[in-house]
Design an enzyme around this catalytic site. Structure first.
Site, PDB file in Angstrom:
ATOM      1  CG  HIS A 178      -0.298  -0.026   2.676  1.00  0.00           C
ATOM      2  ND1 HIS A 178      -0.213  -1.040   3.632  1.00  0.00           N
ATOM      3  CD2 HIS A 178       0.298   1.339   2.980  1.00  0.00           C
ATOM      4  CE1 HIS A 178       0.160  -0.060   4.448  1.00  0.00           C
ATOM      5  NE2 HIS A 178       0.434   0.731   4.207  1.00  0.00           N
ATOM      6  CG  ASP A 205      -0.083  -4.046   2.679  1.00  0.00           C
ATOM      7  OD1 ASP A 205      -0.259  -3.378   1.655  1.00  0.00           O
ATOM      8  OD2 ASP A 205      -0.398  -3.631   3.583  1.00  0.00           O
ATOM      9  CB  SER A 215       3.137   2.040   6.049  1.00  0.00           C
ATOM     10  OG  SER A 215       1.753   1.486   7.207  1.00  0.00           O
TER      11      SER A 215
END
Length: 383
Positions: free
Chosen positions: A192, A222, A327
């Site tokens: 992402h 992911d 992230s």
């Protein structure tokens, strides 16, 4: 054993210095022939009739002042001194000296030590390689011994292996983090973070900036693998063993929240195997306006709507502070091994960017999931 040729006190030593008193005459008690005169200088043993050897023993000088003793020629002569015996303590067994076995044990120990050292050296040589992914169990110490178990030691050892990622696409731009896994610039991050990006740049801890290309993606986990252009000599992180992680283990998180490169936070592993649902990033902005990436847990939404395209995976939960931009960064054990890739966090006040922030609910993809997916990512898959 020897026998005397006379009884003690039977005869007086009157023959000393002269002839034997009964020499040449009759024995006063037996009445038989007297023994012939024996010279005072020597005495010879007669031959033993029972001996097969026959001849008499050698002639030995005799001291006239000492009694004459007949000795069997087959018997060994008595020792010239009394034999000595070791003192024996009642109730205790005599100690024996054992030099041979001890020396053998010492030699075996020395050989074993040499073999052990050679084995360790061989393993190091076989697992080496500048472009190989460094992988190990969580017991491997990446942190120097003098700083082992400290957050500062982990930060110093691992920060050179973490990069800040800037991704720009039609839907805007986002900032995330990544983990260097090879010295020539392979980097693992979240899907992402780079989903829909037309341009990707990465900046290392020393300030160098590189352009990067997507190698492969796996939206179902992911995960994404990107490669820096013209990179060499980078410090690759050591990938640990997430199966060995336990609740309560201390951890360190390193990333670039809000573009603050190399930010370090610490905490513990709060839970294992959390079912976290996140957006695959298809058809929507990589991050929500408030900066938090939307995810679902236990049927509830956090940080906004995840959309219609989602994926669920088992995650490590941590209370180490994670903020937008973490992230794709690293969750690290206290030995400096990467045990997870940070992927989601619950942001307070998700409806307002001014209220966004960490509340101690962060999630990371286990590193064993990443290692199992590397071949797929390197193959160029874009699932």
């Amino acid at each position: 054993m020897t026998e005397s040729n006379r009884r003690d006190g039977e005869y007086e030593n009157t023959y000393q210095g002269g002839a034997h008193p009964y020499a040449g005459g009759t024995h006063p008690r037996t009445g038989g022939e007297q023994h012939p005169t024996i010279p005072s200088e020597t005495f010879a043993h007669p031959a033993d009739p029972a001996s097969p050897t026959g001849p008499a023993s050698p002639v030995h000088p005799v001291n006239p002042a000492e009694p004459v003793t007949a000795v069997n020629p087959e018997w060994p002569p008595p020792p010239p001194y009394e034999p000595t015996t070791a003192a024996v303590v009642p109730g205790r067994r005599p100690r024996r000296r054992r030099r041979g076995p001890l020396a053998l044990l010492a030699a075996v120990a020395a050989v074993a030590a040499a073999i052990g050292g050679g084995t360790a050296y061989g393993i190091q040589e076989l697992t080496g390689g500048s472009d190989a992914v460094a992988s190990s169990a969580t017991s491997t110490n990446v942190v120097p011994a003098s700083q082992k178990g400290t957050v500062s030691g982990v930060a110093r050892a691992v920060s050179p292996s973490i990069v800040e990622i800037s991704a720009t696409g039609n839907n805007g731009s986002s900032t995330g983090s990544g983990v260097i896994i090879t010295s020539d610039g392979e980097i693992v991050t979240n899907n992402h973070v780079i989903a829909g990006a037309s341009q990707i740049k990465a900046r290392t801890s020393d300030g160098k900036e590189y352009t990067a290309e997507v190698v492969g993606t796996d939206s179902g986990k992911d995960l994404a693998l990107i490669k820096l252009a013209n990179a060499s000599g980078l410090k690759a992180a050591t990938l640990g063993d997430s199966d060995a992680v336990q609740v309560g283990d201390e951890v360190v998180a390193i990333g670039s929240p809000e573009g603050l490169t190399g930010t370090v936070t610490s905490g513990i592993v709060s839970a294992l195997d959390r079912d976290v649902t996140v957006s695959t990033g298809e058809g929507q902005q990589p991050q929500q306006p408030d900066g938090g990436w939307p995810f679902e847990f236990d049927g509830r939404e956090f940080n906004g709507d995840t959309g219609s395209s989602t994926t669920t995976y088992k995650a490590l939960q941590t209370d180490a502070s994670l903020n937008p931009g973490n992230s794709g960064g690293a969750l690290i054990d206290m030995n400096g091994n990467i045990i997870g890739i940070n992927s989601a966090m619950h942001s307070a006040g998700s409806g307002s960017s001014s209220g966004a922030g960490s509340v101690g609910l962060g999630f990371a993809i286990p590193i064993n999931t990443v290692k199992a997916d590397l071949d797929t990512l390197r193959s160029g898959s874009t699932d």
